[in-house]
Design an enzyme around this catalytic site. Structure first.
Site, PDB file in Angstrom:
ATOM      1  N   CYS A  76       0.861  -1.178   0.000  1.00 60.06           N
ATOM      2  CA  CYS A  76       0.000   0.000   0.000  1.00 60.06           C
ATOM      3  C   CYS A  76       0.899   1.230   0.000  1.00 60.06           C
ATOM      4  O   CYS A  76       1.666   1.444   0.951  1.00 60.06           O
ATOM      5  CB  CYS A  76      -0.878  -0.030   1.251  1.00 60.06           C
ATOM      6  N   CYS A 202      -0.880   3.505  -6.879  1.00 66.72           N
ATOM      7  CA  CYS A 202      -1.775   2.907  -5.874  1.00 66.72           C
ATOM      8  C   CYS A 202      -2.011   1.473  -6.330  1.00 66.72           C
ATOM      9  O   CYS A 202      -2.283   1.240  -7.521  1.00 66.72           O
ATOM     10  CB  CYS A 202      -3.091   3.684  -5.817  1.00 66.72           C
TER      11      CYS A 202
HETATM   12  N1  DGL Z   1      -3.990   0.539  -2.275  1.00 68.38           N
HETATM   13  C1  DGL Z   1      -3.545   1.626  -1.515  1.00 68.38           C
HETATM   14  C2  DGL Z   1      -2.330   2.328  -2.073  1.00 68.38           C
HETATM   15  O1  DGL Z   1      -1.531   1.715  -2.750  1.00 68.38           O
HETATM   16  C3  DGL Z   1      -4.513   2.539  -0.837  1.00 68.38           C
HETATM   17  C4  DGL Z   1      -5.851   2.780  -1.404  1.00 68.38           C
HETATM   18  C5  DGL Z   1      -6.736   3.453  -0.374  1.00 68.38           C
HETATM   19  O2  DGL Z   1      -7.081   2.776   0.597  1.00 68.38           O
HETATM   20  O3  DGL Z   1      -7.036   4.641  -0.518  1.00 68.38           O
HETATM   21  O4  DGL Z   1      -2.111   3.478  -1.813  1.00 68.38           O
END
Ligand code: DGL
Length: 313
Positions: A76, A202
């Site tokens: 993440c 993301c």
């Molecule tokens: N998948 C996550 C990232 O890479 C976060 C997405 C979220 O929860 O806003 O930042």
């Protein structure tokens, strides 16, 4: 004390990190994985650092204490930006891999010198990302676009059917958001002055790559982080002496599934067919198990019984 047979922990705010897990499973076929989707608390991107940092600490503690993980991949970008330094200092002995938008690799790819970067607001307004951007000052023009709501829409769309071929991109919630943000960034393409490289900052966004592709056209290169993260994880495990080899994987499988016949393959070097059937991945969520099952099936081909719900206060 973690052993080579202990699992690797992988976590994300939700199902986005499954894109990283997919790359990890491909690169490290003899490893066991425990994936945690904090879907009850997703999205992280618009929550603020203090909240995301507290969740990252709680989940690291949970994976360490309950699953005895030997390494952690923070799949993440938002959690990495908010908390990786603190987690590193709280767990100095835990091999830790974080993610950040791959803007450095994008420099090697762009021909026009214009690079688009999409990610959550949390990631793209973080001081960590600000420093990374400043370190590349003058080497390309970066068009940075926070995509509020997109990760959340992807979470919600996991169990919806694929749109019919030929339907307009904007007909779905995720497609409409992609359209809005891509149009806000300017012109995409390979001609001078156009954005020819798009960094997916993301982990959720890879699951709307087809929608993004329909909007930016065929010549634009997408840069994401799953494979480099998997390679980095392998390097860290190797240098910590924690990499699990094919023999260990096969023996564990034979002990767990005495009729599975995997022991015959135990002498093989490298990944083998028998090991690819081992249910070596557990998927946990703080939210809806049906959504995690849908993502696991759709994107990793994993059976529903790999998934369960947990509480991580
Ligand atoms: N998948 C996550 C990232 O890479 C976060 C997405 C979220 O929860 O806003 O930042």
């Amino acid at each position: 004390m973690p052993l080579t047979s202990s699992p690797i922990g992988v976590f994300d705010s939700g199902v986005g990190g499954l894109s990283v897990l997919r790359a990890l499973r491909a690169a490290l076929p003899n490893e066991r994985f425990v994936y945690l989707a904090d879907s009850a608390n997703a999205p992280y991107g618009e929550r603020g650092d203090a909240y995301v940092s507290a969740r990252t600490h709680a989940i690291t503690r949970y994976l360490r204490e309950q699953h005895h993980i030997k390494a952690l991949v923070v799949a993440c970008n938002t959690a990495t930006a908010a908390a990786i330094h603190e987690v590193r200092s709280s767990y100095p002995d835990l091999p830790l891999v974080g993610l950040e938008p791959a803007i450095k690799p994008a420099l090697a790819v762009t021909q026009t010198g214009r690079v688009g970067v999409i990610g959550t607001r949390g990631t793209l307004t973080s001081s960590k990302f600000g420093k990374l951007l400043a370190s590349l000052d003058g080497q390309a023009q970066f068009v940075v676009q926070p995509c509020d709501g997109l990760a959340h829409a992807i979470e919600r769309s996991v169990d919806l059917p694929e749109p019919a071929p030929g339907s307009a991109v904007g007909a779905t919630e995720t497609g409409a958001l992609c359209e809005r943000y891509i149009h806000a960034m300017g012109e995409f393409g390979t001609a001078p002055g156009q954005i020819d490289t798009l960094v997916l900052g993301c982990t959720h966004y890879i699951f709307v790559a087809h929608e993004l592709r329909a909007l930016v056209g065929p010549g634009v290169q997408f840069i994401e982080t799953g494979e480099p993260v998997a390679r980095q994880t392998r390097r860290l495990l190797e240098s910590a002496g924690l990499l699990r080899n094919a023999r260990a994987g096969a023996l564990a499988h034979a002990a767990e599934y005495p009729d599975g016949g995997a022991a015959a393959d135990a002498e093989n070097e490298g990944p083998d067919e028998a090991l690819s059937d081992v249910p070596n991945t557990r998927l946990l969520t703080t939210g809806s198990v049906a959504m995690l099952q849908a993502g696991a099936q759709r994107w990793l081909g994993l059976p529903a019984d790999c998934c369960s719900t947990v509480s991580v206060p």
